[in-house]
Design a protein around this motif. Structure first.
Motif, mmCIF file in Angstrom:
data_model
loop_
_atom_site.group_PDB
_atom_site.id
_atom_site.type_symbol
_atom_site.label_atom_id
_atom_site.label_comp_id
_atom_site.label_asym_id
_atom_site.label_seq_id
_atom_site.Cartn_x
_atom_site.Cartn_y
_atom_site.Cartn_z
ATOM 1 N N ASP A 60 0.830 -1.213 0.000
ATOM 2 C CA ASP A 60 0.000 0.000 0.000
ATOM 3 C C ASP A 60 0.863 1.261 0.000
ATOM 4 O O ASP A 60 0.492 2.279 -0.604
ATOM 5 N N THR A 61 1.994 1.190 0.674
ATOM 6 C CA THR A 61 2.899 2.345 0.677
ATOM 7 C C THR A 61 3.383 2.631 -0.742
ATOM 8 O O THR A 61 3.408 3.789 -1.179
ATOM 9 N N LEU A 62 3.765 1.580 -1.452
ATOM 10 C CA LEU A 62 4.217 1.770 -2.823
ATOM 11 C C LEU A 62 3.090 2.315 -3.696
ATOM 12 O O LEU A 62 3.319 3.191 -4.541
ATOM 13 N N LYS A 63 1.897 1.824 -3.477
ATOM 14 C CA LYS A 63 0.754 2.308 -4.250
ATOM 15 C C LYS A 63 0.549 3.810 -4.035
ATOM 16 O O LYS A 63 0.309 4.564 -4.985
ATOM 17 N N ASP A 64 0.673 4.257 -2.789
ATOM 18 C CA ASP A 64 0.519 5.684 -2.486
ATOM 19 C C ASP A 64 1.642 6.513 -3.115
ATOM 20 O O ASP A 64 1.413 7.630 -3.602
ATOM 21 N N ILE A 65 2.842 5.963 -3.100
ATOM 22 C CA ILE A 65 3.990 6.671 -3.672
ATOM 23 C C ILE A 65 3.818 6.843 -5.180
ATOM 24 O O ILE A 65 4.062 7.921 -5.739
ATOM 25 N N ILE A 66 3.379 5.781 -5.828
ATOM 26 C CA ILE A 66 3.164 5.852 -7.283
ATOM 27 C C ILE A 66 2.044 6.825 -7.615
ATOM 28 O O ILE A 66 2.126 7.592 -8.589
ATOM 29 N N LYS A 67 1.016 6.824 -6.799
ATOM 30 C CA LYS A 67 -0.088 7.766 -7.013
ATOM 31 C C LYS A 67 0.414 9.204 -6.937
ATOM 32 O O LYS A 67 0.043 10.055 -7.761
ATOM 33 N N LYS A 68 1.275 9.483 -5.966
ATOM 34 C CA LYS A 68 1.835 10.822 -5.818
ATOM 35 C C LYS A 68 2.689 11.183 -7.041
ATOM 36 O O LYS A 68 2.633 12.315 -7.542
ATOM 37 N N PHE A 69 3.477 10.241 -7.526
ATOM 38 C CA PHE A 69 4.298 10.495 -8.708
ATOM 39 C C PHE A 69 3.429 10.826 -9.914
ATOM 40 O O PHE A 69 3.732 11.767 -10.668
ATOM 41 N N GLU A 70 2.376 10.068 -10.102
ATOM 42 C CA GLU A 70 1.496 10.295 -11.255
ATOM 43 C C GLU A 70 0.771 11.630 -11.143
ATOM 44 O O GLU A 70 0.490 12.280 -12.153
ATOM 45 N N GLU A 71 0.484 12.059 -9.918
ATOM 46 C CA GLU A 71 -0.138 13.368 -9.730
ATOM 47 C C GLU A 71 0.836 14.481 -10.131
ATOM 48 O O GLU A 71 0.437 15.482 -10.729
ATOM 49 N N GLN A 72 2.108 14.280 -9.802
ATOM 50 C CA GLN A 72 3.118 15.270 -10.145
ATOM 51 C C GLN A 72 3.539 15.190 -11.611
ATOM 52 O O GLN A 72 4.067 16.162 -12.165
ATOM 53 N N ASN A 73 3.307 14.032 -12.213
ATOM 54 C CA ASN A 73 3.677 13.811 -13.615
ATOM 55 C C ASN A 73 2.490 13.213 -14.364
ATOM 56 O O ASN A 73 2.480 12.018 -14.685
ATOM 57 N N PRO A 74 1.483 14.010 -14.632
ATOM 58 C CA PRO A 74 0.247 13.500 -15.237
ATOM 59 C C PRO A 74 0.429 12.886 -16.628
ATOM 60 O O PRO A 74 -0.465 12.175 -17.104
ATOM 61 N N ASN A 75 1.577 13.143 -17.247
ATOM 62 C CA ASN A 75 1.822 12.561 -18.568
ATOM 63 C C ASN A 75 2.488 11.187 -18.496
ATOM 64 O O ASN A 75 2.791 10.582 -19.525
ATOM 65 N N ILE A 76 2.720 10.698 -17.256
ATOM 66 C CA ILE A 76 3.361 9.391 -17.089
ATOM 67 C C ILE A 76 2.501 8.490 -16.203
ATOM 68 O O ILE A 76 2.079 8.897 -15.122
ATOM 69 N N LYS A 77 2.275 7.274 -16.679
ATOM 70 C CA LYS A 77 1.562 6.277 -15.879
ATOM 71 C C LYS A 77 2.551 5.166 -15.539
ATOM 72 O O LYS A 77 3.328 4.730 -16.386
ATOM 73 N N VAL A 78 2.508 4.715 -14.292
ATOM 74 C CA VAL A 78 3.406 3.649 -13.839
ATOM 75 C C VAL A 78 2.609 2.364 -13.651
ATOM 76 O O VAL A 78 1.690 2.301 -12.835
ATOM 77 N N ASP A 79 2.969 1.356 -14.417
ATOM 78 C CA ASP A 79 2.349 0.031 -14.314
ATOM 79 C C ASP A 79 3.274 -0.825 -13.455
ATOM 80 O O ASP A 79 4.296 -1.336 -13.929
ATOM 81 N N ALA A 80 2.950 -0.943 -12.159
ATOM 82 C CA ALA A 80 3.856 -1.589 -11.204
ATOM 83 C C ALA A 80 3.502 -3.047 -10.949
ATOM 84 O O ALA A 80 2.335 -3.430 -10.921
ATOM 85 N N GLU A 81 4.538 -3.842 -10.752
ATOM 86 C CA GLU A 81 4.378 -5.252 -10.383
ATOM 87 C C GLU A 81 5.325 -5.552 -9.235
ATOM 88 O O GLU A 81 6.522 -5.281 -9.305
#
Length: 428
Positions: free
Chosen positions: A52-73
């Motif tokens: 969940d921590t990683l999910k929140d971190i990725i969400k924050k990154f995508e908010e700061q970089n709306p042109n990039i989506k991170v598909d995490a595994e």
């Protein structure tokens, strides 16, 4: 019938190829839709509690970089390397993936990582000084930045303040040498009560760090094996003599200390005054029935401390180098990420701005938490040598000879001479 069958197969192949091209075009269209691109990210350190921590971190990154989506595994550590190696071999590696230092060196030497030098140079907002220098430089290969340090752990000297106070012995200082440690250990040892002045294991990882404290190394400056050097012989003799000659450490044939976590439990129960161990064990001592703290390890000719790191790398086949670089920067040094890693007890980033680590320093004991960061100024990288893919063979070969010396089956010189020969054979 045969001709008709062949014609049908040719038509079917053409249809499959067309569909594949269409899928690729669809993927490219998806990546470029509204100017957004997708990067695939695979990692292991979040497995088992930090998902969940990683999910929140990725969400924050995508908010700061709306042109990039991170598909995490997230893949568990046990299966991670096997899966990643398979993906790399099949040219389907994720754009960004997590990697420990030893594997980083292996991948870099095999040309499967992207050189980040160009995107770093083009990034006018980036300053490498935001990281501890030696930790940042650790992810270089042939003077090229091939990865980014994400988090780290190291080993320092833990000490039992109550035992020092009871014997009226001054606490360890950063300036201490092996001689100072020995002098204190001799005053602190009380074998009848089962209290030992100092303890560190005799095994490969401890050996390569200890020989560095005596200006030695597994390899020389040219990358050739140098295990049986005089500096290394002196260091191994020191490791053994603490128990066999000076009797300030438990006997080397004591089966008790060969059991899992025996040394950790012994320190926690007040049986060891000074203990070299990893900072990952701090949480295990928070409820110890005595006061304790940490200090930099004593060295002989110089300071040297372990450096265990997780880093981030970009696949050489990635088509999203700039987006991947933005993600690497964010994951390794963004204030939000640093705060999340610390408050969620995930890991410690190797950032140089200590104000960002204030929450970490306030997590006591120990009081001298900043020593964790100071140790990075004298870090020792795992000696992967000129052939990083031989790391497991190298560590095993040297470890076998160390065991013989430890148990008296071989003298120090013979053990290191045999280890030298083994390494020369491995690297032929």
């Amino acid at each position: 019938m045969v001709k008709k069958g062949l014609a049908w197969l040719m038509l079917l192949s053409l249809m499959v190829m067309t569909a594949a091209c269409g899928s690729s075009d669809d993927k490219n269209a998806e990546d470029s839709k509204d100017g957004q691109e997708t990067i695939k990210f695979m990692q292991y350190t979040a497995s088992g509690g930090q998902e969940d921590t990683l999910k929140d971190i990725i969400k924050k990154f995508e908010e700061q970089n709306p042109n990039i989506k991170v598909d995490a595994e997230i893949v568990d550590f046990q299966n991670y390397t096997t899966k990643l190696n398979t993906m790399i071999a099949s040219k389907t590696a994720p754009d960004v993936f997590e990697v420990g230092y030893e594997n980083f060196m292996t991948y870099a030497s095999q040309n499967v990582l992207r050189d980040l030098s160009d995107v770093i140079e083009a990034d006018k907002d980036f300053n490498p000084d935001k990281y501890k220098k030696l930790a940042y430089d650790a992810f270089k290969y042939n003077d090229k930045q091939m990865g980014m340090v994400e988090s780290f752990s190291d080993v320092v000297l833990f000490y039992n303040k109550d035992l020092f106070d009871a014997k009226h012995v001054a606490y360890p200082q950063d300036s201490w040498t092996w001689k100072d440690e020995l002098a204190a250990a001799q005053q602190l040892t009380d074998a009848k009560k089962g209290i030992w002045g100092t303890y560190s294991p005799i095994q490969f990882y401890e050996f390569y760090k200890t020989i560095a404290q005596n200006s030695g190394g597994i390899f020389d400056n040219d990358g050739k094996p140098a295990v049986n050097s005089m500096a290394n012989k002196e260091a191994l003799q020191w490791m053994i003599d603490k128990a066999s000659k000076y009797h300030v450490s438990p006997p080397l044939n004591d089966d008790t200390f060969s059991q899992p976590d025996a040394d950790i439990n012994a320190f926690k129960s007040g049986q060891i005054a000074m203990f070299r161990t990893g900072i990952w064990n701090m949480s295990r001592f928070t409820d110890a029935g005595f006061k304790w703290d940490i200090v930099l390890e004593p060295g002989n000719t110089q300071k040297a401390h372990h450096f265990f790191a997780d880093g981030l790398a970009v696949s050489a086949d990635s088509k999203h180098a700039e987006a991947a670089w933005k993600f690497l920067k964010f994951m390794s040094s963004d204030p939000y990420v640093v705060e999340q890693r610390i408050t969620k007890n995930w890991s410690v980033p190797a950032v140089s701005d200590e104000s960002m680590l204030d929450a970490y320093f306030k997590q006591t004991p120990p009081e001298s938490k900043k020593k964790v960061m100071e140790a990075l100024d004298s870090l020792v990288l795992p000696p992967v040598g000129p052939k990083p893919d031989k790391w497991n063979e190298i560590s095993t070969a040297v470890g076998e000879e160390l065991d013989k010396a430890k148990l008296g089956a071989s003298d120090v010189q013979t053990a290191l001479d045999k280890a030298q020969q083994k390494l020369e054979d491995i690297l032929k």
